[in-house]
Design an enzyme around this catalytic site. Structure first.
Site, PDB file in Angstrom:
ATOM      1  N   THR A  51       4.370   3.852  -5.084  1.00 10.74           N
ATOM      2  CA  THR A  51       3.908   5.240  -4.881  1.00 10.74           C
ATOM      3  C   THR A  51       4.557   5.798  -3.612  1.00 10.74           C
ATOM      4  O   THR A  51       5.201   5.062  -2.865  1.00 10.74           O
ATOM      5  CB  THR A  51       2.359   5.303  -4.701  1.00 10.74           C
ATOM      6  N   PHE A  74       0.933  -3.546  -4.921  1.00 14.54           N
ATOM      7  CA  PHE A  74      -0.399  -4.063  -5.224  1.00 14.54           C
ATOM      8  C   PHE A  74      -1.072  -3.042  -6.126  1.00 14.54           C
ATOM      9  O   PHE A  74      -1.601  -2.040  -5.646  1.00 14.54           O
ATOM     10  CB  PHE A  74      -1.153  -4.209  -3.898  1.00 14.54           C
ATOM     11  N   TYR A 235      -3.738  10.504  15.284  1.00 12.95           N
ATOM     12  CA  TYR A 235      -2.677   9.692  14.687  1.00 12.95           C
ATOM     13  C   TYR A 235      -1.756   9.104  15.777  1.00 12.95           C
ATOM     14  O   TYR A 235      -1.905   7.951  16.150  1.00 12.95           O
ATOM     15  CB  TYR A 235      -1.883  10.495  13.635  1.00 12.95           C
ATOM     16  N   THR A 275      -0.099  11.846   0.244  1.00 13.27           N
ATOM     17  CA  THR A 275       0.051  10.588  -0.509  1.00 13.27           C
ATOM     18  C   THR A 275      -1.335   9.954  -0.533  1.00 13.27           C
ATOM     19  O   THR A 275      -2.254  10.424   0.137  1.00 13.27           O
ATOM     20  CB  THR A 275       1.034   9.600   0.165  1.00 13.27           C
TER      21      THR A 275
HETATM   22  P1  NAD Z   1       1.204   5.069  -0.413  1.00 11.64           P
HETATM   23  O1  NAD Z   1      -0.259   4.795  -0.366  1.00 11.64           O
HETATM   24  O2  NAD Z   1       1.687   6.093  -1.370  1.00 11.64           O
HETATM   25  O3  NAD Z   1       2.027   3.705  -0.750  1.00 11.64           O
HETATM   26  C1  NAD Z   1       1.620   2.448  -0.294  1.00 11.64           C
HETATM   27  C2  NAD Z   1       2.373   1.348  -1.034  1.00 11.64           C
HETATM   28  O4  NAD Z   1       1.973   0.087  -0.481  1.00 11.64           O
HETATM   29  C3  NAD Z   1       2.051   1.259  -2.539  1.00 11.64           C
HETATM   30  O5  NAD Z   1       3.229   0.879  -3.235  1.00 11.64           O
HETATM   31  C4  NAD Z   1       1.032   0.112  -2.620  1.00 11.64           C
HETATM   32  O6  NAD Z   1       1.010  -0.579  -3.876  1.00 11.64           O
HETATM   33  C5  NAD Z   1       1.589  -0.786  -1.536  1.00 11.64           C
HETATM   34  N1  NAD Z   1       0.590  -1.732  -0.976  1.00 11.64           N
HETATM   35  C6  NAD Z   1      -0.535  -1.459  -0.284  1.00 11.64           C
HETATM   36  N2  NAD Z   1      -1.152  -2.619   0.076  1.00 11.64           N
HETATM   37  C7  NAD Z   1      -0.372  -3.630  -0.406  1.00 11.64           C
HETATM   38  C8  NAD Z   1      -0.449  -5.042  -0.350  1.00 11.64           C
HETATM   39  N3  NAD Z   1      -1.430  -5.667   0.296  1.00 11.64           N
HETATM   40  N4  NAD Z   1       0.521  -5.746  -0.976  1.00 11.64           N
HETATM   41  C9  NAD Z   1       1.540  -5.148  -1.647  1.00 11.64           C
HETATM   42  N5  NAD Z   1       1.674  -3.815  -1.696  1.00 11.64           N
HETATM   43  C10 NAD Z   1       0.733  -3.069  -1.082  1.00 11.64           C
HETATM   44  O7  NAD Z   1       1.622   5.379   1.078  1.00 11.64           O
HETATM   45  P2  NAD Z   1       2.774   6.256   1.757  1.00 11.64           P
HETATM   46  O8  NAD Z   1       2.146   7.454   2.330  1.00 11.64           O
HETATM   47  O9  NAD Z   1       3.973   6.370   0.907  1.00 11.64           O
HETATM   48  O10 NAD Z   1       3.092   5.322   3.007  1.00 11.64           O
HETATM   49  C11 NAD Z   1       4.170   4.420   3.048  1.00 11.64           C
HETATM   50  C12 NAD Z   1       4.605   4.302   4.488  1.00 11.64           C
HETATM   51  O11 NAD Z   1       5.094   5.578   4.932  1.00 11.64           O
HETATM   52  C13 NAD Z   1       3.461   3.897   5.435  1.00 11.64           C
HETATM   53  O12 NAD Z   1       3.936   2.995   6.382  1.00 11.64           O
HETATM   54  C14 NAD Z   1       3.102   5.230   6.090  1.00 11.64           C
HETATM   55  O13 NAD Z   1       2.528   5.063   7.373  1.00 11.64           O
HETATM   56  C15 NAD Z   1       4.457   5.898   6.159  1.00 11.64           C
HETATM   57  N6  NAD Z   1       4.417   7.376   6.321  1.00 11.64           N
HETATM   58  C16 NAD Z   1       3.593   8.151   5.547  1.00 11.64           C
HETATM   59  C17 NAD Z   1       3.550   9.531   5.767  1.00 11.64           C
HETATM   60  C18 NAD Z   1       2.653  10.439   4.964  1.00 11.64           C
HETATM   61  O14 NAD Z   1       2.407  11.569   5.380  1.00 11.64           O
HETATM   62  N7  NAD Z   1       2.195  10.021   3.803  1.00 11.64           N
HETATM   63  C19 NAD Z   1       4.377  10.123   6.747  1.00 11.64           C
HETATM   64  C20 NAD Z   1       5.247   9.305   7.465  1.00 11.64           C
HETATM   65  C21 NAD Z   1       5.251   7.925   7.258  1.00 11.64           C
END
Ligand code: NAD
Length: 393
Positions: A51, A74, A235, A275
Protein backbone atom coordinates in the site's frame (compact mmCIF):
# COMPACT_ATOMS: atom_id res chain seq x y z
CA UNK A 1 -21.18 -10.24 -2.41
CA UNK A 2 -21.91 -6.53 -2.87
CA UNK A 3 -19.12 -4.73 -0.98
CA UNK A 4 -19.71 -1.33 0.62
CA UNK A 5 -17.16 0.49 2.82
CA UNK A 6 -17.24 -0.25 6.55
CA UNK A 7 -15.48 2.74 8.08
CA UNK A 8 -14.62 2.54 11.79
CA UNK A 9 -12.79 5.56 13.15
CA UNK A 10 -9.72 6.20 11.03
CA UNK A 11 -9.76 2.82 9.30
CA UNK A 12 -11.96 1.00 6.82
CA UNK A 13 -12.30 -2.63 7.87
CA UNK A 14 -13.00 -4.08 4.44
CA UNK A 15 -11.81 -3.52 0.88
CA UNK A 16 -13.12 -3.84 -2.66
CA UNK A 17 -11.09 -6.18 -4.93
CA UNK A 18 -12.11 -4.51 -8.21
CA UNK A 19 -11.53 -1.03 -6.77
CA UNK A 20 -8.05 -1.98 -5.54
CA UNK A 21 -7.33 -3.44 -8.99
CA UNK A 22 -8.46 -0.16 -10.55
CA UNK A 23 -6.25 1.85 -8.23
CA UNK A 24 -3.18 -0.28 -9.10
CA UNK A 25 -4.04 -0.02 -12.78
CA UNK A 26 -4.32 3.80 -12.55
CA UNK A 27 -0.86 3.98 -10.97
CA UNK A 28 0.61 1.68 -13.63
CA UNK A 29 -0.91 3.88 -16.36
CA UNK A 30 0.60 6.98 -14.79
CA UNK A 31 4.06 5.38 -14.64
CA UNK A 32 3.81 4.14 -18.22
CA UNK A 33 2.86 7.64 -19.41
CA UNK A 34 6.22 9.05 -18.23
CA UNK A 35 9.52 9.04 -20.15
CA UNK A 36 11.97 6.51 -18.73
CA UNK A 37 15.71 6.30 -19.32
CA UNK A 38 17.43 2.94 -19.74
CA UNK A 39 19.44 3.15 -16.52
CA UNK A 40 17.64 2.02 -13.39
CA UNK A 41 17.15 -0.83 -10.96
CA UNK A 42 16.91 -4.40 -12.25
CA UNK A 43 16.05 -6.44 -9.17
CA UNK A 44 14.23 -4.66 -6.37
CA UNK A 45 13.24 -5.66 -2.84
CA UNK A 46 10.37 -3.59 -1.41
CA UNK A 47 9.78 -3.99 2.33
CA UNK A 48 6.24 -2.69 2.96
CA UNK A 49 5.21 -3.22 -0.66
CA UNK A 50 1.41 -3.50 -0.58
CA UNK A 51 0.00 0.00 0.00
CA UNK A 52 0.96 3.69 0.03
CA UNK A 53 4.51 4.70 -0.78
CA UNK A 54 5.86 1.13 -0.88
CA UNK A 55 3.31 0.02 -3.49
CA UNK A 56 4.09 3.12 -5.56
CA UNK A 57 7.80 2.24 -5.34
CA UNK A 58 7.12 -1.28 -6.56
CA UNK A 59 4.97 -0.06 -9.45
CA UNK A 60 7.60 2.51 -10.45
CA UNK A 61 10.39 -0.10 -10.35
CA UNK A 62 8.44 -2.57 -12.46
CA UNK A 63 6.67 -0.34 -14.97
CA UNK A 64 9.18 2.51 -15.14
CA UNK A 65 12.39 0.48 -15.30
CA UNK A 66 11.19 -3.03 -16.14
CA UNK A 67 12.56 -4.35 -12.83
CA UNK A 68 11.81 -7.67 -11.20
CA UNK A 69 10.36 -7.13 -7.74
CA UNK A 70 10.20 -9.13 -4.55
CA UNK A 71 7.87 -7.68 -1.92
CA UNK A 72 7.34 -8.12 1.81
CA UNK A 73 4.15 -7.04 3.54
CA UNK A 74 1.67 -7.95 6.26
CA UNK A 75 -1.80 -8.43 4.78
CA UNK A 76 -4.93 -10.44 5.41
CA UNK A 77 -6.12 -13.01 2.90
CA UNK A 78 -9.83 -12.96 1.92
CA UNK A 79 -12.25 -15.81 2.60
CA UNK A 80 -15.58 -16.68 0.96
CA UNK A 81 -17.35 -14.52 3.55
CA UNK A 82 -14.87 -11.77 4.37
CA UNK A 83 -12.86 -9.45 2.18
CA UNK A 84 -9.09 -9.38 2.42
CA UNK A 85 -7.18 -6.19 3.19
CA UNK A 86 -6.59 -3.61 0.48
CA UNK A 87 -2.89 -4.55 0.44
CA UNK A 88 -3.84 -8.13 -0.34
CA UNK A 89 -5.86 -7.10 -3.40
CA UNK A 90 -3.27 -4.53 -4.49
CA UNK A 91 -0.62 -7.23 -4.41
CA UNK A 92 -2.78 -9.71 -6.34
CA UNK A 93 -3.37 -7.10 -9.08
CA UNK A 94 0.26 -6.05 -9.15
CA UNK A 95 1.44 -9.66 -9.56
CA UNK A 96 -0.97 -10.17 -12.43
CA UNK A 97 0.05 -7.01 -14.25
CA UNK A 98 3.80 -7.46 -13.72
CA UNK A 99 3.76 -11.08 -14.86
CA UNK A 100 1.66 -10.18 -17.90
CA UNK A 101 4.57 -7.86 -18.78
CA UNK A 102 7.09 -10.67 -18.37
CA UNK A 103 8.43 -9.43 -15.04
CA UNK A 104 9.20 -11.52 -11.98
CA UNK A 105 6.92 -10.56 -9.06
CA UNK A 106 6.51 -12.44 -5.81
CA UNK A 107 5.56 -11.37 -2.31
CA UNK A 108 6.22 -12.78 1.15
CA UNK A 109 3.41 -12.17 3.62
CA UNK A 110 4.58 -12.00 7.22
CA UNK A 111 6.25 -9.95 9.91
CA UNK A 112 9.08 -8.00 8.28
CA UNK A 113 10.60 -7.33 11.71
CA UNK A 114 11.24 -11.03 12.27
CA UNK A 115 14.47 -12.81 11.35
CA UNK A 116 12.37 -15.63 9.84
CA UNK A 117 10.99 -13.36 7.10
CA UNK A 118 14.45 -11.94 6.51
CA UNK A 119 15.82 -15.48 6.06
CA UNK A 120 12.96 -16.47 3.70
CA UNK A 121 13.54 -13.29 1.70
CA UNK A 122 17.24 -14.07 1.35
CA UNK A 123 16.44 -17.61 0.18
CA UNK A 124 13.95 -16.27 -2.34
CA UNK A 125 16.46 -13.73 -3.70
CA UNK A 126 19.12 -16.44 -4.05
CA UNK A 127 16.67 -18.73 -5.79
CA UNK A 128 14.95 -16.28 -8.15
CA UNK A 129 17.02 -13.12 -8.54
CA UNK A 130 20.57 -13.84 -7.46
CA UNK A 131 21.08 -10.34 -6.08
CA UNK A 132 19.09 -7.14 -5.61
CA UNK A 133 20.35 -3.69 -6.58
CA UNK A 134 17.69 -1.60 -4.78
CA UNK A 135 16.07 -2.08 -1.36
CA UNK A 136 13.11 0.14 -0.47
CA UNK A 137 12.19 0.29 3.21
CA UNK A 138 8.59 1.53 3.52
CA UNK A 139 7.17 -0.02 6.68
CA UNK A 140 4.61 1.75 8.85
CA UNK A 141 3.66 -0.25 11.91
CA UNK A 142 2.45 0.47 15.43
CA UNK A 143 4.45 -2.37 17.02
CA UNK A 144 7.60 -4.41 16.60
CA UNK A 145 8.91 -7.52 18.32
CA UNK A 146 12.68 -7.31 18.73
CA UNK A 147 14.10 -10.58 17.38
CA UNK A 148 17.00 -10.48 19.88
CA UNK A 149 15.04 -10.01 23.11
CA UNK A 150 11.59 -11.25 22.03
CA UNK A 151 10.15 -8.09 23.61
CA UNK A 152 7.30 -6.36 21.79
CA UNK A 153 7.50 -2.56 21.63
CA UNK A 154 4.59 -0.24 20.82
CA UNK A 155 4.97 3.17 19.28
CA UNK A 156 3.28 6.24 20.76
CA UNK A 157 2.19 9.40 18.96
CA UNK A 158 2.88 12.08 21.57
CA UNK A 159 4.69 15.38 21.84
CA UNK A 160 8.10 15.51 23.50
CA UNK A 161 8.99 17.82 26.37
CA UNK A 162 5.64 19.50 26.96
CA UNK A 163 1.91 18.91 26.52
CA UNK A 164 0.36 20.15 23.30
CA UNK A 165 -3.19 21.23 22.51
CA UNK A 166 -4.25 21.68 18.93
CA UNK A 167 -7.12 21.39 16.51
CA UNK A 168 -7.78 18.05 14.95
CA UNK A 169 -10.38 16.57 12.62
CA UNK A 170 -12.37 13.47 13.49
CA UNK A 171 -12.94 11.97 10.05
CA UNK A 172 -15.57 9.53 11.31
CA UNK A 173 -17.76 12.13 13.01
CA UNK A 174 -16.88 14.95 10.57
CA UNK A 175 -15.97 17.09 13.57
CA UNK A 176 -13.25 19.66 14.27
CA UNK A 177 -12.27 19.62 17.91
CA UNK A 178 -9.33 20.32 20.21
CA UNK A 179 -7.06 17.52 21.23
CA UNK A 180 -4.66 17.72 24.17
CA UNK A 181 -1.73 15.37 24.20
CA UNK A 182 0.44 14.80 27.26
CA UNK A 183 4.19 14.64 26.66
CA UNK A 184 5.69 11.20 26.14
CA UNK A 185 7.74 9.56 28.87
CA UNK A 186 11.33 8.59 28.08
CA UNK A 187 10.19 4.98 27.87
CA UNK A 188 7.51 5.86 25.30
CA UNK A 189 10.10 7.74 23.24
CA UNK A 190 12.56 4.84 23.41
CA UNK A 191 9.88 2.32 22.44
CA UNK A 192 8.75 4.42 19.46
CA UNK A 193 12.36 4.59 18.27
CA UNK A 194 12.52 0.78 18.61
CA UNK A 195 9.47 0.43 16.32
CA UNK A 196 9.86 3.20 13.74
CA UNK A 197 13.59 4.00 14.03
CA UNK A 198 16.36 2.64 11.86
CA UNK A 199 17.26 -0.53 13.77
CA UNK A 200 15.21 -2.86 11.59
CA UNK A 201 16.29 -1.21 8.30
CA UNK A 202 19.92 -1.66 9.38
CA UNK A 203 19.24 -5.27 10.41
CA UNK A 204 17.73 -6.02 7.01
CA UNK A 205 20.66 -4.51 5.12
CA UNK A 206 23.32 -6.20 7.24
CA UNK A 207 21.65 -9.62 6.88
CA UNK A 208 21.19 -9.15 3.12
CA UNK A 209 24.84 -8.04 2.83
CA UNK A 210 26.18 -10.95 4.89
CA UNK A 211 24.14 -13.39 2.79
CA UNK A 212 25.77 -12.04 -0.37
CA UNK A 213 22.52 -11.00 -2.05
CA UNK A 214 23.29 -7.28 -2.50
CA UNK A 215 24.89 -6.30 -5.77
CA UNK A 216 27.86 -3.90 -5.75
CA UNK A 217 26.66 -0.27 -5.66
CA UNK A 218 23.27 -1.39 -4.36
CA UNK A 219 21.07 1.51 -3.26
CA UNK A 220 18.67 1.59 -0.35
CA UNK A 221 16.29 4.21 0.95
CA UNK A 222 13.88 4.49 3.89
CA UNK A 223 10.99 6.93 3.87
CA UNK A 224 10.42 9.73 6.33
CA UNK A 225 8.17 12.73 6.86
CA UNK A 226 9.76 15.92 8.17
CA UNK A 227 7.05 18.54 7.64
CA UNK A 228 7.10 22.07 9.07
CA UNK A 229 6.01 24.15 12.10
CA UNK A 230 2.32 23.15 11.96
CA UNK A 231 3.06 19.45 12.24
CA UNK A 232 6.35 19.55 14.19
CA UNK A 233 4.74 19.41 17.68
CA UNK A 234 2.98 16.13 16.86
CA UNK A 235 5.25 14.74 14.18
CA UNK A 236 8.70 16.19 13.39
CA UNK A 237 9.67 17.05 16.96
CA UNK A 238 7.46 14.42 18.62
CA UNK A 239 7.99 10.71 19.35
CA UNK A 240 7.61 9.67 15.72
CA UNK A 241 9.97 12.41 14.53
CA UNK A 242 12.65 11.26 16.99
CA UNK A 243 12.19 7.71 15.71
CA UNK A 244 12.54 8.93 12.14
CA UNK A 245 15.74 10.83 13.05
CA UNK A 246 17.20 7.46 13.96
CA UNK A 247 16.91 6.54 10.27
CA UNK A 248 19.70 9.07 9.59
CA UNK A 249 21.94 7.22 12.05
CA UNK A 250 21.00 3.92 10.41
CA UNK A 251 21.81 5.22 6.91
CA UNK A 252 25.37 6.02 8.06
CA UNK A 253 25.68 2.68 9.87
CA UNK A 254 24.53 0.76 6.78
CA UNK A 255 27.07 2.50 4.53
CA UNK A 256 29.88 1.94 6.98
CA UNK A 257 29.04 -1.71 7.69
CA UNK A 258 28.59 -2.46 3.97
CA UNK A 259 31.40 -0.25 2.68
CA UNK A 260 33.00 -3.20 0.83
CA UNK A 261 29.89 -3.29 -1.38
CA UNK A 262 29.69 0.52 -1.79
CA UNK A 263 26.06 0.45 -0.68
CA UNK A 264 24.43 3.86 -0.91
CA UNK A 265 21.86 4.48 1.85
CA UNK A 266 19.72 7.62 1.96
CA UNK A 267 16.63 8.60 3.86
CA UNK A 268 13.97 10.12 1.54
CA UNK A 269 11.63 12.78 2.86
CA UNK A 270 8.22 12.65 1.17
CA UNK A 271 5.14 14.82 1.36
CA UNK A 272 2.11 14.29 3.60
CA UNK A 273 -0.54 12.16 1.90
CA UNK A 274 -3.61 10.19 2.85
CA UNK A 275 -2.49 6.62 3.54
CA UNK A 276 -3.57 4.03 6.08
CA UNK A 277 -0.62 5.09 8.24
CA UNK A 278 -1.13 8.87 8.12
CA UNK A 279 -4.88 8.80 8.78
CA UNK A 280 -4.14 7.30 12.21
CA UNK A 281 -1.98 10.25 13.30
CA UNK A 282 -3.78 13.02 15.25
CA UNK A 283 -3.70 16.40 13.43
CA UNK A 284 -2.69 14.84 10.09
CA UNK A 285 -6.22 14.48 8.62
CA UNK A 286 -6.88 18.21 9.27
CA UNK A 287 -3.45 19.25 8.04
CA UNK A 288 -3.75 17.08 4.94
CA UNK A 289 -7.26 18.35 4.06
CA UNK A 290 -5.92 21.92 4.24
CA UNK A 291 -2.68 21.23 2.38
CA UNK A 292 -4.60 19.43 -0.36
CA UNK A 293 -6.74 22.54 -0.80
CA UNK A 294 -3.71 24.84 -1.01
CA UNK A 295 -1.62 22.60 -3.25
CA UNK A 296 -4.49 21.77 -5.60
CA UNK A 297 -5.17 25.52 -5.95
CA UNK A 298 -1.45 26.04 -6.66
CA UNK A 299 -1.41 23.13 -9.14
CA UNK A 300 1.35 21.41 -7.13
CA UNK A 301 -0.63 18.55 -5.62
CA UNK A 302 0.92 15.08 -5.98
CA UNK A 303 -0.10 11.59 -4.85
CA UNK A 304 2.11 8.66 -3.82
CA UNK A 305 2.85 7.61 -7.38
CA UNK A 306 3.87 11.11 -8.55
CA UNK A 307 6.13 11.55 -5.50
CA UNK A 308 7.84 8.21 -6.04
CA UNK A 309 8.26 8.66 -9.79
CA UNK A 310 9.96 11.97 -8.91
CA UNK A 311 12.15 10.33 -6.28
CA UNK A 312 13.36 7.61 -8.65
CA UNK A 313 13.81 9.76 -11.74
CA UNK A 314 15.41 12.78 -10.05
CA UNK A 315 17.21 11.38 -7.04
CA UNK A 316 17.76 7.62 -7.00
CA UNK A 317 18.47 7.23 -10.73
CA UNK A 318 18.54 10.79 -12.02
CA UNK A 319 21.07 13.54 -12.15
CA UNK A 320 19.03 16.16 -10.30
CA UNK A 321 18.97 14.87 -6.71
CA UNK A 322 17.71 17.31 -4.11
CA UNK A 323 19.68 16.71 -0.90
CA UNK A 324 19.54 18.38 2.49
CA UNK A 325 22.37 18.82 5.00
CA UNK A 326 21.73 15.34 6.40
CA UNK A 327 22.19 13.67 3.03
CA UNK A 328 18.45 13.03 2.78
CA UNK A 329 16.65 13.18 -0.55
CA UNK A 330 13.97 15.87 -0.33
CA UNK A 331 10.79 15.37 -2.37
CA UNK A 332 8.66 17.47 -0.01
CA UNK A 333 9.70 20.94 -1.17
CA UNK A 334 6.40 21.76 -2.85
CA UNK A 335 4.70 21.24 0.52
CA UNK A 336 7.25 22.63 2.97
CA UNK A 337 8.30 25.83 1.17
CA UNK A 338 7.57 29.03 3.11
CA UNK A 339 5.00 30.45 0.67
CA UNK A 340 2.85 27.29 0.69
CA UNK A 341 3.17 26.91 4.45
CA UNK A 342 2.12 30.54 4.95
CA UNK A 343 -1.10 29.84 3.02
CA UNK A 344 -1.86 26.78 5.13
CA UNK A 345 -1.16 28.70 8.31
CA UNK A 346 -3.82 31.26 7.36
CA UNK A 347 -6.37 28.48 6.80
CA UNK A 348 -5.27 26.63 9.94
CA UNK A 349 -5.88 29.70 12.12
CA UNK A 350 -9.27 30.34 10.51
CA UNK A 351 -10.68 26.82 10.33
CA UNK A 352 -13.68 25.95 12.54
CA UNK A 353 -16.42 23.36 12.43
CA UNK A 354 -18.62 25.83 10.50
CA UNK A 355 -16.19 26.69 7.69
CA UNK A 356 -14.21 23.44 7.46
CA UNK A 357 -15.91 22.10 4.33
CA UNK A 358 -15.44 25.42 2.58
CA UNK A 359 -11.79 26.07 3.58
CA UNK A 360 -10.41 22.57 3.20
CA UNK A 361 -10.34 19.89 0.52
CA UNK A 362 -12.53 17.76 2.73
CA UNK A 363 -14.00 15.96 -0.27
CA UNK A 364 -10.59 15.19 -1.71
CA UNK A 365 -9.39 13.82 1.63
CA UNK A 366 -12.43 11.58 2.01
CA UNK A 367 -12.34 10.31 -1.54
CA UNK A 368 -8.63 9.47 -1.29
CA UNK A 369 -9.23 7.78 2.05
CA UNK A 370 -11.92 5.55 0.51
CA UNK A 371 -9.76 4.99 -2.59
CA UNK A 372 -7.12 3.41 -0.32
CA UNK A 373 -9.58 0.58 0.30
CA UNK A 374 -10.76 0.35 -3.30
CA UNK A 375 -13.92 2.45 -2.92
CA UNK A 376 -15.16 5.43 -4.97
CA UNK A 377 -12.89 4.75 -7.92
CA UNK A 378 -14.15 5.71 -11.34
CA UNK A 379 -14.97 2.80 -13.63
CA UNK A 380 -15.89 0.32 -10.87
CA UNK A 381 -19.43 -1.04 -10.52
CA UNK A 382 -20.01 -0.97 -6.77
CA UNK A 383 -23.48 -2.53 -7.08
CA UNK A 384 -22.10 -5.66 -8.75
CA UNK A 385 -21.96 -8.98 -6.96
CA UNK A 386 -18.24 -9.76 -6.73
CA UNK A 387 -16.18 -12.57 -5.29
CA UNK A 388 -13.95 -11.40 -2.42
CA UNK A 389 -11.40 -14.07 -3.34
CA UNK A 390 -8.17 -13.12 -5.08
CA UNK A 391 -4.98 -15.10 -5.39
CA UNK A 392 -1.32 -14.07 -5.41
CA UNK A 393 -0.34 -17.07 -7.54
P1 NAD B 1 1.03 2.33 4.56
O1 NAD B 1 0.26 2.04 5.81
O2 NAD B 1 0.26 2.62 3.33
O3 NAD B 1 2.02 1.09 4.20
C1 NAD B 1 2.66 0.33 5.19
C2 NAD B 1 3.24 -0.94 4.57
O4 NAD B 1 3.94 -1.65 5.61
C3 NAD B 1 2.18 -1.93 4.04
O5 NAD B 1 2.71 -2.56 2.88
C4 NAD B 1 2.06 -2.96 5.16
O6 NAD B 1 1.64 -4.27 4.73
C5 NAD B 1 3.50 -3.00 5.62
N1 NAD B 1 3.67 -3.50 7.01
C6 NAD B 1 3.23 -2.94 8.16
N2 NAD B 1 3.63 -3.70 9.23
C7 NAD B 1 4.34 -4.74 8.70
C8 NAD B 1 5.02 -5.85 9.27
N3 NAD B 1 5.09 -6.03 10.58
N4 NAD B 1 5.61 -6.72 8.42
C9 NAD B 1 5.56 -6.57 7.07
N5 NAD B 1 4.96 -5.52 6.49
C10 NAD B 1 4.36 -4.62 7.30
O7 NAD B 1 2.02 3.50 4.94
P2 NAD B 1 2.72 4.68 4.13
O8 NAD B 1 2.07 5.94 4.52
O9 NAD B 1 2.92 4.35 2.71
O10 NAD B 1 4.13 4.70 4.88
C11 NAD B 1 5.28 4.07 4.37
C12 NAD B 1 6.48 4.86 4.86
O11 NAD B 1 6.42 6.18 4.29
C13 NAD B 1 6.51 5.02 6.39
O12 NAD B 1 7.82 4.89 6.84
C14 NAD B 1 6.01 6.45 6.57
O13 NAD B 1 6.50 7.04 7.76
C15 NAD B 1 6.58 7.12 5.34
N6 NAD B 1 5.92 8.40 4.96
C16 NAD B 1 4.56 8.51 4.92
C17 NAD B 1 3.98 9.74 4.60
C18 NAD B 1 2.48 9.93 4.56
O14 NAD B 1 2.02 11.07 4.59
N7 NAD B 1 1.71 8.87 4.42
C19 NAD B 1 4.79 10.85 4.30
C20 NAD B 1 6.18 10.68 4.29
C21 NAD B 1 6.74 9.46 4.64
Amino acid sequence: MVIKPKVRGFICTNAHPHGCAQSVSNQIDYVKSQDWPQEGPKNVLVIGCSTGYGLASRITSAFGYGANTLGVCFEKQPSERKTGTAGWYNTASFHQAARANGLYAETLNGDAFSDEIKASTIEKIKDKLGKVDLVIYSLASPRRTDPDSGETFKSTLKPVGKAYTTKTYDTDKDLIHDVSLEPATQEEIDHTVKVMGGEDWERWMVQLGEAGVLSDDCKTTAYTYIGKELTWPIYGQATIGLAKEDLDRAAQAIMSKLSDKSVQANVSSLKALVTQASSAIPVMPLYISLIYKVMKDEGTHEGCIEQIVGLFSQCLYGNQPIYDDNNRYRMDGKETNDATQAKIKVLWDKVTQDNFHELSDYKGYNTEFLNLFGFELKGVDYEADVSPLASWD
